[in-house]
Design an enzyme around this catalytic site. Structure first.
Site, PDB file in Angstrom:
ATOM      1  N   HIS A  56      16.212 -21.812 -12.321  1.00 43.84           N
ATOM      2  CA  HIS A  56      15.836 -21.472 -10.942  1.00 43.84           C
ATOM      3  C   HIS A  56      15.805 -22.740 -10.108  1.00 43.84           C
ATOM      4  O   HIS A  56      14.740 -23.196  -9.696  1.00 43.84           O
ATOM      5  CB  HIS A  56      14.469 -20.795 -10.918  1.00 43.84           C
ATOM      6  CG  HIS A  56      14.382 -19.591 -11.796  1.00 43.84           C
ATOM      7  ND1 HIS A  56      14.270 -19.669 -13.163  1.00 43.84           N
ATOM      8  CD2 HIS A  56      14.414 -18.278 -11.503  1.00 43.84           C
ATOM      9  CE1 HIS A  56      14.222 -18.449 -13.660  1.00 43.84           C
ATOM     10  NE2 HIS A  56      14.312 -17.583 -12.687  1.00 43.84           N
ATOM     11  N   HIS A  89      10.327 -13.105 -17.113  1.00 44.14           N
ATOM     12  CA  HIS A  89       9.916 -14.511 -17.279  1.00 44.14           C
ATOM     13  C   HIS A  89       9.215 -15.056 -16.023  1.00 44.14           C
ATOM     14  O   HIS A  89       9.380 -16.215 -15.666  1.00 44.14           O
ATOM     15  CB  HIS A  89      11.101 -15.377 -17.716  1.00 44.14           C
ATOM     16  CG  HIS A  89      12.260 -15.398 -16.750  1.00 44.14           C
ATOM     17  ND1 HIS A  89      13.562 -15.541 -17.164  1.00 44.14           N
ATOM     18  CD2 HIS A  89      12.306 -15.317 -15.404  1.00 44.14           C
ATOM     19  CE1 HIS A  89      14.349 -15.539 -16.094  1.00 44.14           C
ATOM     20  NE2 HIS A  89      13.621 -15.412 -15.018  1.00 44.14           N
ATOM     21  N   HIS A 106      12.648  -6.719  -8.903  1.00 39.84           N
ATOM     22  CA  HIS A 106      11.923  -7.573  -7.957  1.00 39.84           C
ATOM     23  C   HIS A 106      12.855  -8.074  -6.861  1.00 39.84           C
ATOM     24  O   HIS A 106      14.044  -8.244  -7.086  1.00 39.84           O
ATOM     25  CB  HIS A 106      11.175  -8.729  -8.627  1.00 39.84           C
ATOM     26  CG  HIS A 106      11.973  -9.777  -9.356  1.00 39.84           C
ATOM     27  ND1 HIS A 106      12.924  -9.492 -10.319  1.00 39.84           N
ATOM     28  CD2 HIS A 106      11.939 -11.131  -9.277  1.00 39.84           C
ATOM     29  CE1 HIS A 106      13.415 -10.635 -10.800  1.00 39.84           C
ATOM     30  NE2 HIS A 106      12.852 -11.649 -10.177  1.00 39.84           N
ATOM     31  N   GLU A 117      18.879 -10.183 -12.426  1.00 34.32           N
ATOM     32  CA  GLU A 117      18.620 -10.951 -13.653  1.00 34.32           C
ATOM     33  C   GLU A 117      18.764 -10.081 -14.906  1.00 34.32           C
ATOM     34  O   GLU A 117      18.997 -10.605 -15.994  1.00 34.32           O
ATOM     35  CB  GLU A 117      17.206 -11.542 -13.632  1.00 34.32           C
ATOM     36  CG  GLU A 117      17.036 -12.667 -12.629  1.00 34.32           C
ATOM     37  CD  GLU A 117      15.667 -13.338 -12.721  1.00 34.32           C
ATOM     38  OE1 GLU A 117      15.541 -14.451 -12.231  1.00 34.32           O
ATOM     39  OE2 GLU A 117      14.717 -12.734 -13.263  1.00 34.32           O
TER      40      GLU A 117
HETATM   41 FE   LIG Z   1      14.107 -15.537 -13.014  1.00 39.09          FE
END
Ligand SMILES: [Fe+2]
Lengths: 158, 286
Positions: free
Chosen positions: B59, B12, B193, B240
Site C-alpha cells: 500500500h 489485512h 470496502h 483486493e
Molecule cells: Fe489492502
C-alpha cells in the site's frame, strides 16, 4: 511433450468498454492509468511524507515544500485545503494521500469520512450499523433510469 | 517433494495490527473479530507449516508510482516491517525462503508467468497483519514467508482468471521442489470496502458471503468475475479479493472448508476469513 493449455481461450476485453464502465459508478474514481499519469507528482509528493525529515519540512512551511514539486497550482490549493475529493479528480490515490492523513495525525477512517456527505460521527455510526448499502450505489445509469421510471409513475398518479 | 497443504484467506486491515500491538484484541470492538481467528491459531500450531506463500499487496510502502509490478515474488533472505508513516510495527522481521522462492520464480517464468523478482524490500500491513492474526505475538514468526505482491491499485489490475491461473502454476512449481516441505498459501485483502469518494464506506455482506461460498468445492466460477462487478458490488478497494483467487487456484480442482468467519465492520472494511484444504482426486486403480 504435453502442453497444458490451462483455461479455455476467450476473446480479450475491449479496453475502451472496460474503462468506460468505470465512469458509471457513483461517487467513485477508479485509479486508472489516465489518473495515475495525471496525479503522478501529487502521489509522489504524498509518498515523500513517509520520511520524518520531509514531514518536518512540510509542517514547517507547507507551501514552500509543495513548491518543490511539479504540481499544478490547483492541486497545491487542494492539498493545502485537504480537499481529498478534488485530489482524487486530479489523479490522487487514497493509498498515497493517506500519507498526508497520517502526517496530519488523522485516523484513516476519519479522513475517509471527509470525502462523503457525512460528518465523522455520522460516518462512524453508519459503519457500525453495517456500512453503506450497495442498493442505489451500483450504477449512475441504473439510478437515472430508476428515477425516470419513478417520475413517470408519479406523473400517471396525478 | 514440497506440497501445498492448505489455503487461508484473510482481510489485512491495518487497524487489526494496531489492535494487536496495543493489546485491544479482546475489547468490545475487536473481540468479535479476533474470536473468529481463534480456531485458526490453534490449527496453525498443529499444522506447523514450513513455508507460507503470502499473497498481498503493498500500500504505497515498498513501491511508489515509480515502478508498478503486476506480480512480484520476494526471493530475499529477510524483510523488515515497513514504516507506514507512524514508525514500523514492532513485530519480528519476516524470514524468507530463498531456495523455494527462487525455484518458484524460475518455474513460473518457464510456465509463462513473467514475474518481477524482489531481493530487498520492506513489508507493510498487507503482509504483517495476517501474520499477527494467525500467529499472535511470537518472538519470531513460526514459518518462513515468501511474499507475493500483486498490483491491485493501478488499473488494470490482473484479472481474476489470471490470478487463478497463477495459483495453478504456483501449485505446479511447489510440487516440483524436491525437498519435503509443508507449504501453505495465503490470500489476503478485502473483503468489501471503499476508502475514497462520496461512496466511501460501502459494504456488501451478501456478495462477500457468495464469494466465500465460491471458494469451496469444485466450482471455479469466481475466476470469471469481472473487475466491474467487484467495483460495483464491493467498493473500489474490494478488488483486493482477486488475491484470494491466487490462493484458491493453488489448491487444485476441489477444496474442503475447514473454517470460516465474517464480521462487519472493522474501520471501513468487512472482515472475511476462510481456511481451506485441497481435496486430491482419488486415483482409480487400473
Ligand atoms: Fe489492502
Amino acid at each position: 511433450m504435453t502442453i497444458d493449455k490451462g483455461a479455455p481461450a476467450k476473446a480479450p476485453l475491449n479496453i475502451h468498454e472496460y474503462l468506460a464502465e468505470f465512469d458509471d459508478i457513483p461517487g467513485t474514481r477508479v485509479y486508472t492509468a489516465a489518473r495515475a499519469r495525471k496525479g503522478y507528482h501529487i502521489n509522489q509528493f504524498a509518498m515523500s511524507l513517509m520520511k520524518a525529515e520531509n514531514r518536518a519540512r512540510f509542517k514547517a512551511d507547507e507551501r514552500a515544500y509543495l513548491d518543490e514539486w511539479k504540481i499544478s497550482e490547483e492541486a497545491k490549493q487542494a492539498l493545502l485545503a485537504r480537499d481529498y475529493n478534488a485530489l482524487l479528480d486530479m489523479g490522487g490515490n487514497v493509498y498515497f494521500l493517506s500519507k498526508l492523513f497520517s502526517s496530519d495525525g488523522l485516523p484513516f477512517a476519519e479522513a475517509v469520512s471527509t470525502m462523503t456527505d457525512m460528518t465523522w460521527p455520522e460516518y462512524r455510526q453508519m459503519m457500525l450499523d453495517g456500512g453503506r448499502s450497495p442498493e442505489g450505489n451500483r450504477s449512475i445509469k441504473e439510478n437515472l433510469a430508476a428515477a425516470a421510471a419513478r417520475a413517470q409513475e408519479t406523473g400517471k398518479d396525478n | 517433494m514440497a506440497r501445498i497443504t492448505a489455503g487461508v484467506g484473510s482481510s489485512h486491515v491495518p487497524l487489526l495490527g494496531v489492535a494487536v500491538d496495543q493489546g485491544k484484541s479482546n475489547d468490545d470492538y475487536f473481540g468479535p473479530i479476533f474470536a473468529g481467528y481463534e480456531w485458526t491459531r490453534q490449527w496453525e500450531k498443529e499444522q506447523k507449516p514450513d513455508v507460507i506463500i503470502l499473497v498481498y499487496n503493498d500500500h504505497a510502502s515498498a513501491f511508489d508510482m515509480k515502478i508498478v509490478p503486476t506480480f512480484a515474488i520476494g526471493c530475499g533472505e529477510s524483510y523488515k516491517p515497513a514504516d507506514e508513516g507512524w514508525g514500523p510495527r514492532q513485530v519480528p522481521d519476516v524470514e524468507g525462503h530463498p531456495d523455494l522462492a527462487w525455484h518458484i520464480a524460475q518455474s513460473l517464468i518457464l510456465d509463462e508467468f513473467d514475474m518481477t523478482i524482489i531481493n530487498e524490500m520492506d513489508v507493510d500491513h498487507g503482509l504483517t497483519v495476517p501474520l499477527s492474526m494467525m500467529f499472535g505475538q511470537p518472538e519470531a514468526w513460526p514459518a518462513k514467508i515468501i511474499p507475493l505482491a500483486v498490483n491491485v491499485v493501478t488499473y488494470p489490475v490482473p484479472s481474476g482468471n489470471r490470478c487463478w491461473a497463477l495459483g495453478e502454476a504456483i501449485k505446479r512449481a511447489v510440487e516440483s521442489f524436491p525437498e519435503d516441505l509443508n507449504v501453505q498459501i495465503w490470500g489476503t485483502g478485502g473483503m468489501s470496502h471503499q476508502l475514497q469518494g462520496k461512496r466511501a464506506g460501502l459494504l456488501n455482506r451478501e456478495w462477500d458471503n457468495k464469494f466465500l461460498d465460491m471458494l469451496i468445492g469444485d466450482t471455479d466460477a469466481a475466476r470469471w468475475i469481472p473487475h466491474i462487478e467487484y467495483l460495483r458490488e464491493t467498493g473500489s478497494e474490494g478488488i483486493e479479493m482477486v488475491m484470494w483467487l491466487i490462493m484458491r487456484g493453488a489448491l487444485g480442482e476441489k477444496t474442503r472448508l475447514l473454517h470460516r468467519h465474517y464480521h462487519i465492520p472493522c474501520s471501513n472494511t468487512a472482515i472475511g476469513h476462510i481456511v481451506l484444504e485441497p481435496v486430491e482426486e482419488e486415483t482409480v486403480p487400473a
